[in-house]
Design an enzyme around this catalytic site. Sequence first.
Site, PDB file in Angstrom:
ATOM      1  N   THR A   1       0.875   3.501   2.112  1.00  0.00           N
ATOM      2  CA  THR A   1       1.344   3.678   3.492  1.00  0.00           C
ATOM      3  C   THR A   1       2.659   2.928   3.711  1.00  0.00           C
ATOM      4  O   THR A   1       3.563   3.410   4.404  1.00  0.00           O
ATOM      5  CB  THR A   1       0.276   3.163   4.480  1.00  0.00           C
ATOM      6  OG1 THR A   1      -0.939   3.855   4.204  1.00  0.00           O
ATOM      7  CG2 THR A   1       0.681   3.402   5.923  1.00  0.00           C
TER       8      THR A   1
ATOM      9  N   HIS B   1      -0.354  -4.305   5.733  1.00  0.00           N
ATOM     10  CA  HIS B   1      -1.702  -4.460   6.310  1.00  0.00           C
ATOM     11  C   HIS B   1      -2.740  -4.937   5.294  1.00  0.00           C
ATOM     12  O   HIS B   1      -3.925  -4.961   5.612  1.00  0.00           O
ATOM     13  CB  HIS B   1      -2.146  -3.136   6.959  1.00  0.00           C
ATOM     14  CG  HIS B   1      -2.143  -1.995   6.004  1.00  0.00           C
ATOM     15  ND1 HIS B   1      -1.038  -1.220   5.783  1.00  0.00           N
ATOM     16  CD2 HIS B   1      -3.099  -1.531   5.175  1.00  0.00           C
ATOM     17  CE1 HIS B   1      -1.314  -0.312   4.872  1.00  0.00           C
ATOM     18  NE2 HIS B   1      -2.557  -0.485   4.476  1.00  0.00           N
ATOM     19  N   GLU B   2      -2.303  -5.309   4.085  1.00  0.00           N
ATOM     20  CA  GLU B   2      -3.265  -5.831   3.100  1.00  0.00           C
ATOM     21  C   GLU B   2      -2.905  -7.295   2.845  1.00  0.00           C
ATOM     22  O   GLU B   2      -1.795  -7.581   2.388  1.00  0.00           O
ATOM     23  CB  GLU B   2      -3.154  -5.041   1.783  1.00  0.00           C
ATOM     24  CG  GLU B   2      -3.388  -3.549   1.965  1.00  0.00           C
ATOM     25  CD  GLU B   2      -3.241  -2.732   0.672  1.00  0.00           C
ATOM     26  OE1 GLU B   2      -3.412  -1.506   0.742  1.00  0.00           O
ATOM     27  OE2 GLU B   2      -2.927  -3.314  -0.393  1.00  0.00           O
TER      28      GLU B   2
ATOM     29  N   CYS C   1       0.853  -1.198   0.000  1.00  0.00           N
ATOM     30  CA  CYS C   1       0.000   0.000   0.000  1.00  0.00           C
ATOM     31  C   CYS C   1       0.886   1.243   0.000  1.00  0.00           C
ATOM     32  O   CYS C   1       2.066   1.179   0.369  1.00  0.00           O
ATOM     33  CB  CYS C   1      -0.858  -0.041   1.262  1.00  0.00           C
ATOM     34  SG  CYS C   1      -1.709   1.500   1.638  1.00  0.00           S
TER      35      CYS C   1
ATOM     36  N   ILE D   1     -14.008  10.724   3.681  1.00  0.00           N
ATOM     37  CA  ILE D   1     -14.133   9.259   3.730  1.00  0.00           C
ATOM     38  C   ILE D   1     -12.914   8.689   4.434  1.00  0.00           C
ATOM     39  O   ILE D   1     -11.780   8.941   4.013  1.00  0.00           O
ATOM     40  CB  ILE D   1     -14.207   8.661   2.304  1.00  0.00           C
ATOM     41  CG1 ILE D   1     -15.373   9.259   1.516  1.00  0.00           C
ATOM     42  CG2 ILE D   1     -14.288   7.137   2.378  1.00  0.00           C
ATOM     43  CD1 ILE D   1     -16.753   8.827   1.955  1.00  0.00           C
TER      44      ILE D   1
ATOM     45  N   CYS E   1     -11.399   1.110  19.436  1.00  0.00           N
ATOM     46  CA  CYS E   1     -11.278   0.908  20.894  1.00  0.00           C
ATOM     47  C   CYS E   1     -12.531   0.288  21.501  1.00  0.00           C
ATOM     48  O   CYS E   1     -12.478  -0.350  22.542  1.00  0.00           O
ATOM     49  CB  CYS E   1     -10.940   2.229  21.581  1.00  0.00           C
ATOM     50  SG  CYS E   1     -12.329   3.385  21.725  1.00  0.00           S
TER      51      CYS E   1
ATOM     52  N   CYS F   1     -17.375   4.678  18.605  1.00  0.00           N
ATOM     53  CA  CYS F   1     -17.534   3.226  18.665  1.00  0.00           C
ATOM     54  C   CYS F   1     -18.892   2.852  19.253  1.00  0.00           C
ATOM     55  O   CYS F   1     -19.528   1.892  18.828  1.00  0.00           O
ATOM     56  CB  CYS F   1     -16.415   2.599  19.490  1.00  0.00           C
ATOM     57  SG  CYS F   1     -14.844   2.517  18.602  1.00  0.00           S
TER      58      CYS F   1
ATOM     59  N   HIS G   1       5.452   4.928   2.429  1.00  0.00           N
ATOM     60  CA  HIS G   1       5.832   5.993   3.377  1.00  0.00           C
ATOM     61  C   HIS G   1       6.753   5.430   4.455  1.00  0.00           C
ATOM     62  O   HIS G   1       7.759   6.037   4.816  1.00  0.00           O
ATOM     63  CB  HIS G   1       4.595   6.598   4.050  1.00  0.00           C
ATOM     64  CG  HIS G   1       3.717   7.382   3.122  1.00  0.00           C
ATOM     65  ND1 HIS G   1       4.168   8.466   2.427  1.00  0.00           N
ATOM     66  CD2 HIS G   1       2.415   7.233   2.781  1.00  0.00           C
ATOM     67  CE1 HIS G   1       3.182   8.960   1.694  1.00  0.00           C
ATOM     68  NE2 HIS G   1       2.114   8.233   1.889  1.00  0.00           N
TER      69      HIS G   1
ATOM     70  N   ARG H   1      -1.022   4.570 -15.623  1.00  0.00           N
ATOM     71  CA  ARG H   1      -2.281   4.521 -14.872  1.00  0.00           C
ATOM     72  C   ARG H   1      -3.457   5.036 -15.709  1.00  0.00           C
ATOM     73  O   ARG H   1      -4.598   4.603 -15.519  1.00  0.00           O
ATOM     74  CB  ARG H   1      -2.115   5.281 -13.557  1.00  0.00           C
ATOM     75  CG  ARG H   1      -1.156   4.511 -12.648  1.00  0.00           C
ATOM     76  CD  ARG H   1      -0.767   5.181 -11.382  1.00  0.00           C
ATOM     77  NE  ARG H   1      -0.072   4.233 -10.516  1.00  0.00           N
ATOM     78  CZ  ARG H   1       0.252   4.466  -9.261  1.00  0.00           C
ATOM     79  NH1 ARG H   1      -0.050   5.635  -8.713  1.00  0.00           N
ATOM     80  NH2 ARG H   1       0.879   3.556  -8.559  1.00  0.00           N
TER      81      ARG H   1
HETATM   82  P1  NAD Z   1      -1.436   7.015  -4.992  1.00  0.00           P
HETATM   83  O1  NAD Z   1      -0.565   8.056  -4.435  1.00  0.00           O
HETATM   84  O2  NAD Z   1      -0.838   5.825  -5.650  1.00  0.00           O
HETATM   85  O3  NAD Z   1      -2.470   7.664  -6.021  1.00  0.00           O
HETATM   86  C1  NAD Z   1      -2.613   8.999  -6.261  1.00  0.00           C
HETATM   87  C2  NAD Z   1      -2.691   9.214  -7.767  1.00  0.00           C
HETATM   88  O4  NAD Z   1      -3.009  10.579  -8.013  1.00  0.00           O
HETATM   89  C3  NAD Z   1      -1.376   8.896  -8.487  1.00  0.00           C
HETATM   90  O5  NAD Z   1      -1.592   7.952  -9.533  1.00  0.00           O
HETATM   91  C4  NAD Z   1      -0.955  10.272  -9.018  1.00  0.00           C
HETATM   92  O6  NAD Z   1      -0.259  10.176 -10.264  1.00  0.00           O
HETATM   93  C5  NAD Z   1      -2.301  10.978  -9.160  1.00  0.00           C
HETATM   94  N1  NAD Z   1      -2.183  12.451  -9.222  1.00  0.00           N
HETATM   95  C6  NAD Z   1      -1.188  13.255  -8.801  1.00  0.00           C
HETATM   96  N2  NAD Z   1      -1.449  14.549  -9.098  1.00  0.00           N
HETATM   97  C7  NAD Z   1      -2.648  14.562  -9.720  1.00  0.00           C
HETATM   98  C8  NAD Z   1      -3.453  15.605 -10.273  1.00  0.00           C
HETATM   99  N3  NAD Z   1      -3.091  16.886 -10.249  1.00  0.00           N
HETATM  100  N4  NAD Z   1      -4.646  15.253 -10.834  1.00  0.00           N
HETATM  101  C9  NAD Z   1      -5.046  13.953 -10.877  1.00  0.00           C
HETATM  102  N5  NAD Z   1      -4.306  12.936 -10.356  1.00  0.00           N
HETATM  103  C10 NAD Z   1      -3.137  13.235  -9.793  1.00  0.00           C
HETATM  104  O7  NAD Z   1      -2.357   6.564  -3.793  1.00  0.00           O
HETATM  105  P2  NAD Z   1      -3.504   5.470  -3.524  1.00  0.00           P
HETATM  106  O8  NAD Z   1      -2.900   4.354  -2.759  1.00  0.00           O
HETATM  107  O9  NAD Z   1      -4.325   5.164  -4.719  1.00  0.00           O
HETATM  108  O10 NAD Z   1      -4.342   6.356  -2.503  1.00  0.00           O
HETATM  109  C11 NAD Z   1      -5.014   7.503  -2.946  1.00  0.00           C
HETATM  110  C12 NAD Z   1      -5.077   8.568  -1.871  1.00  0.00           C
HETATM  111  O11 NAD Z   1      -5.907   8.123  -0.803  1.00  0.00           O
HETATM  112  C13 NAD Z   1      -3.738   8.913  -1.214  1.00  0.00           C
HETATM  113  O12 NAD Z   1      -3.724  10.301  -0.945  1.00  0.00           O
HETATM  114  C14 NAD Z   1      -3.779   8.136   0.084  1.00  0.00           C
HETATM  115  O13 NAD Z   1      -2.976   8.730   1.077  1.00  0.00           O
HETATM  116  C15 NAD Z   1      -5.240   8.236   0.436  1.00  0.00           C
HETATM  117  N6  NAD Z   1      -5.791   7.193   1.293  1.00  0.00           N
HETATM  118  C16 NAD Z   1      -6.800   7.576   2.102  1.00  0.00           C
HETATM  119  C17 NAD Z   1      -7.434   6.638   2.901  1.00  0.00           C
HETATM  120  C18 NAD Z   1      -8.560   7.065   3.776  1.00  0.00           C
HETATM  121  O14 NAD Z   1      -9.029   6.258   4.582  1.00  0.00           O
HETATM  122  N7  NAD Z   1      -9.029   8.299   3.639  1.00  0.00           N
HETATM  123  C19 NAD Z   1      -7.031   5.294   2.888  1.00  0.00           C
HETATM  124  C20 NAD Z   1      -5.987   4.934   2.028  1.00  0.00           C
HETATM  125  C21 NAD Z   1      -5.387   5.887   1.220  1.00  0.00           C
HETATM  126 ZN    ZN Z   2     -13.327   4.016  19.544  1.00  0.00          ZN
END
Ligand code: NAD
Ligand code: ZN
Length: 364
Positions: free
Chosen positions: A53, A76-77, A51, A300, A106, A112, A56, A213
Site C-alpha cells: 500500500t 501503517h506497519e 507495505c 479475506i 466506527c 461493528c 501505491h 521470492r
Molecule cells: P505483492 O504484490 O508483493 O505480492 C504479489 C505476488 O504475486 C508477487 O510476488 C508477484 O510476483 C506474484 N505474482 C504475480 N503474478 C503471479 C501469477 N500469475 N501467479 C503467481 N504469483 C504471481 O503483495 P503482498 O503485499 O504480498 O500482498 C498480496 C496481495 O494481497 C496484494 O494483491 C495486496 O493488494 C493484497 N492485500 C490484501 C489485503 C486484504 O485485506 N485483503 C491486505 C493486504 C494486502
Molecule cells: Zn463499523
Amino acid sequence: MLDASRIPMPSATMQAIVKPEPKPGARLEEVRIPDLGPGDVLVEVRAASICGTDLHIYKWDHWSAKRIRPPLVFGHEFCGTVVRVGAEVEIVREGDFVSAEMHLACGRCFQCRTGQRHICQNVRIIGVDTDGCFAEFVKIPETNIWKIDPAIAVEYAAVLDPLGNAVHTVLAGEIAGLSVAVTGCGPIGLFAIAVARASGAGAIIATEPHPFRQKLAEKVGASMVVDPETTDAVAEVLAATNGVGADVVLEMSGNPRAVRQAFQMLRRGGRISLLGIPSKPLELDLANDVIFKGAVVQGINGRRVFETWYQMQALLKSGRLDLAPLITDRIGMADFEHGMELLLSGNASKVLMFPNGKPPKESG
Ligand code: NAD
Ligand code: ZN
C-alpha cells in the site's frame, strides 16, 4: 523502563516521511508531533515496515489519487514504545511495548455491532486516511493498541499487520493435514506459507514468477515452488495431489491469471480463500470452478479484531514460526527511497525502517 529523555515536549517536532502533494514521490520532513486526544496514546516508533500500500502511495497510482488527501505521513506497519497517554487512557501505560490494529472501525455500523469489526462499513486506516507510522512518533487510539508479549522480537513485532493478513487467511478454515496451494509469494503469501507450515499443513505448493521470492518460499516451508510463467501451475498441483487438486487454496497475488488458476487447482469440495486484490473486475468460470466443484469461497479482509492478534501471538510464542528469512532488508528512514525501489524490484520481502535510528543489531 521508559527513558525520560525520550518523552517529547508538547509542540516539539519530529522527522517523518510525508506525501506532501498529490503526485509521485515522498519527502523526509520535520513535522509537528501529533497532539493527543483524551483516548489516544503516543508511541515512539522502534521499527516500521513498508507495505505494498505504501508503494501505491509513493508511486501515486489511480487508487492513491482517489483515496489519499496530502499532506499525509504514511506507513501503517510498526512497533514501538508508548511515551505519553491521554487523560482518559486506562489500560495502556508509558513504557509499554506495542503495535496496533491500524483499521479504525466506527463501532456503530451493523458489522461493528455484530462482532465483525474487520469489515466495518466506515473503516478508516491510520497511515492511509490519517497520519501514520513512518515517523519518530505515531498517535493511536488506546482501543486499537496491541500490547506485545516481551518474548516477541522487535523485528517480528514490526510486521504483525501483514502477518495478521496471512494468519487470518490460513486459519479461516481447517489447515492441519491438508494439501495447500498458495498463489503469489509476495510478503503476505510468504507469511502464509510459514503459517500453514507451523499449523501442520501437509504438502504446500506455491506459485510465483519472481526467482528471489521462489527461493524464499522454499526457505519458509513450501514443499514445491512452481513458476507459473514457464510451467502449467494447475497441472503441477494436480500431479502433486494424485489428480485430486489442493484441499485449500490461498490466493495471495491479485493477479487475474493466478486467480483463475487458483480456482482450477482447488479440489472438489475444497476451500479457497482470496486475499489478493485484483486491480479491476475479472472473468471466472463460475459453473465449472465454483458451482459444480461445491467450492467454499471466502473473501479475506484485514485481520479479525482481535482474534487474529491472539492467534498470531500464540504462533509466534510457539517458536514454530520462522520469519527470519522474510525480513530481507534494514534501512534508516532517510534511505526510504532505496527501500521502496528494493520492493518494487521484487528483490525483497519485508524492508524494515528504524525512524529513531536504533541500529538493527540492538533490536532483536
Ligand atoms: P505483492 O504484490 O508483493 O505480492 C504479489 C505476488 O504475486 C508477487 O510476488 C508477484 O510476483 C506474484 N505474482 C504475480 N503474478 C503471479 C501469477 N500469475 N501467479 C503467481 N504469483 C504471481 O503483495 P503482498 O503485499 O504480498 O500482498 C498480496 C496481495 O494481497 C496484494 O494483491 C495486496 O493488494 C493484497 N492485500 C490484501 C489485503 C486484504 O485485506 N485483503 C491486505 C493486504 C494486502
Ligand atoms: Zn463499523
